[in-house]
Design an enzyme around this catalytic site. Structure first.
Site, PDB file in Angstrom:
ATOM      1  N   LYS A 115       1.230  -7.875  -6.452  1.00  0.00           N
ATOM      2  CA  LYS A 115       0.182  -8.890  -6.496  1.00  0.00           C
ATOM      3  C   LYS A 115      -0.277  -9.170  -7.924  1.00  0.00           C
ATOM      4  O   LYS A 115      -0.668 -10.285  -8.236  1.00  0.00           O
ATOM      5  CB  LYS A 115      -1.009  -8.480  -5.619  1.00  0.00           C
ATOM      6  N   LYS A 197      12.957  -9.404   5.614  1.00  0.00           N
ATOM      7  CA  LYS A 197      12.002  -9.410   6.721  1.00  0.00           C
ATOM      8  C   LYS A 197      11.266 -10.738   6.790  1.00  0.00           C
ATOM      9  O   LYS A 197      10.980 -11.349   5.762  1.00  0.00           O
ATOM     10  CB  LYS A 197      10.979  -8.283   6.468  1.00  0.00           C
ATOM     11  N   LYS A 200       4.712 -13.326   6.501  1.00  0.00           N
ATOM     12  CA  LYS A 200       3.792 -14.442   6.662  1.00  0.00           C
ATOM     13  C   LYS A 200       3.503 -15.142   5.337  1.00  0.00           C
ATOM     14  O   LYS A 200       3.030 -16.268   5.329  1.00  0.00           O
ATOM     15  CB  LYS A 200       2.501 -14.011   7.371  1.00  0.00           C
TER      16      LYS A 200
HETATM   17  N1  TRP Z   1      -3.863  -4.173   4.055  1.00  0.00           N
HETATM   18  C1  TRP Z   1      -3.540  -4.608   5.391  1.00  0.00           C
HETATM   19  C2  TRP Z   1      -2.500  -5.730   5.303  1.00  0.00           C
HETATM   20  O1  TRP Z   1      -2.496  -6.475   4.365  1.00  0.00           O
HETATM   21  C3  TRP Z   1      -4.764  -5.097   6.119  1.00  0.00           C
HETATM   22  C4  TRP Z   1      -5.751  -3.991   6.315  1.00  0.00           C
HETATM   23  C5  TRP Z   1      -6.940  -3.825   5.704  1.00  0.00           C
HETATM   24  C6  TRP Z   1      -5.585  -2.909   7.211  1.00  0.00           C
HETATM   25  N2  TRP Z   1      -7.574  -2.736   6.170  1.00  0.00           N
HETATM   26  C7  TRP Z   1      -6.779  -2.129   7.085  1.00  0.00           C
HETATM   27  C8  TRP Z   1      -4.586  -2.519   8.101  1.00  0.00           C
HETATM   28  C9  TRP Z   1      -6.949  -0.961   7.817  1.00  0.00           C
HETATM   29  C10 TRP Z   1      -4.759  -1.343   8.833  1.00  0.00           C
HETATM   30  C11 TRP Z   1      -5.929  -0.589   8.685  1.00  0.00           C
HETATM   31  O2  TRP Z   1      -1.721  -5.867   6.222  1.00  0.00           O
END
Ligand code: TRP
Length: 334
Positions: A115, A197, A200
């Protein structure tokens, strides 16, 4: 936290639009968890602002993401569905965990590196500490199981390290969670590059099919899907494009790979691609109809958000009070 039930937690960002990979590999099966686990599914708007957002879009997508969860079968009566920024304990515990997470650990996160490269003009501190906020989401509810895509595995490992570290210093405080990586998500590949993969955030619109794509768009995307040389509909390692389409068709229709191969024996790719598109569009039609009904009913969605955040805040407060006591913050709540 619940003596009778183990806890599942997962979060999804209100950015971008979910793909059939997310649907088939994850969301569709989330509903099954609610029978055996206490499940929290959270729209993580605080994570979303680590990259610049247009406020009106963020707000709209937050409603839409919640609506999509419900439309895909997550019953708000059986699951705690809520929005991260409505429960202040997430940011609060996030800060605390920042103080128990090393600069070196965060520097090694591949998502941060990716990122940072993509947002070179906005490498903010939140982007760097993104994983500690995620750890806070998970640890606040004493979660045992966290369904995520394989790209989040490293963040889950860090969450475990933070929990173990905290427990070692202060005695048992957090449940140490396990990642649950559904096998199927890894199997749904990009339609433009079947070695990759389906993601999105893919910039090539033809690479992904979104849960909310209209039927004609779905049919067109499958028609354009990259296939392999030859003309046989057969699942094989040297036929990644066709194999991917077989997996998708099989996931939507419940037919086995063998059944699919027999169904299309002697038929060309064209017929097969059209059938995959039709099967996908037909399967998504009820989800889309429910999504349309829900997004037209903002009052209902707000009611779900309100109830969800009240329940979540109540549960989170128990962990916070434990945390505060353990490391010496004065606690006036008792
Ligand atoms: N970082 C995850 C993603 O981008 C989203 C996310 C934030 C998450 N907090 C979480 C996933 C806690 C599982 C548990 O897909």
């Amino acid at each position: 936290m619940y003596k009778d039930k183990k806890v599942v937690f997962s979060g999804v960002q209100p950015s971008g639009v979910l793909t059939i990979g997310n649907y088939l590999g994850a969301i569709r099966s989330f509903a099954d968890f609610s029978e055996t686990y206490h499940c929290y599914y959270c729209v993580v708007d605080e994570h979303a602002i680590t990259v610049r957002q247009v406020p009106a879009d963020l707000r709209r997508r937050t409603y839409e993401t919640l609506a999509l969860y419900i439309a895909c079968g997550l019953d708000p009566e059986k699951n705690t569905l809520f929005v991260q920024s409505h429960v202040s304990a997430h940011a609060e515990l996030g800060w605390i965990l920042d103080c128990y997470t090393m600069f070196g650990e965060l520097s090694r996160m591949t998502q941060f590196k990716d990122k940072s490269a993509k947002n070179a003009d906005n490498i903010n501190a939140g982007l760097f500490t993104y994983p500690t906020l995620m750890a806070a989401d998970i640890l606040l509810y004493q979660s045992e199981l966290v369904p995520v895509g394989v790209d989040q595995k490293q963040h889950l490992e860090l969450t475990r390290d933070i929990a173990l570290r905290f427990n070692q210093i202060y005695g048992d405080t957090f449940v140490v969670p396990d990642a649950y990586i559904p096998k199927e998500t890894a199997k749904i590949m990009s339609l433009a590059d079947p070695e990759k993969k389906m993601s999105k955030s893919d910039e090539n619109e033809n690479a992904t099919v979104r849960i909310l794509d209209p039927k004609d768009v779905i049919i067109r995307k499958f028609k354009r899907a990259v296939t392999d040389s030859g003309s046989e509909v057969r699942y094989a390692e040297d036929k990644p494009g066709v194999s991917n389409l077989i997996s998708i068709y099989s996931a939507f229709t419940g037919k086995t790979v063998g059944e699919v191969e027999r169904e299309f024996a002697g038929k060309g790719y064209g017929d097969f691609k059209l059938a995959v598109g039709e099967a996908c569009a037909d399967a998504l039609a009820p989800v889309q109809a429910e999504f349309a009904r829900l997004t037209a009913d903002k009052a209902y969605l707000e009611d779900v958000m309100r109830k969800g955040s009240e329940a979540a805040a109540h549960d989170a407060a128990r962990t916070m009070s434990k945390v505060r006591r353990k490391f010496g913050f004065t606690d006036l709540r008792r």
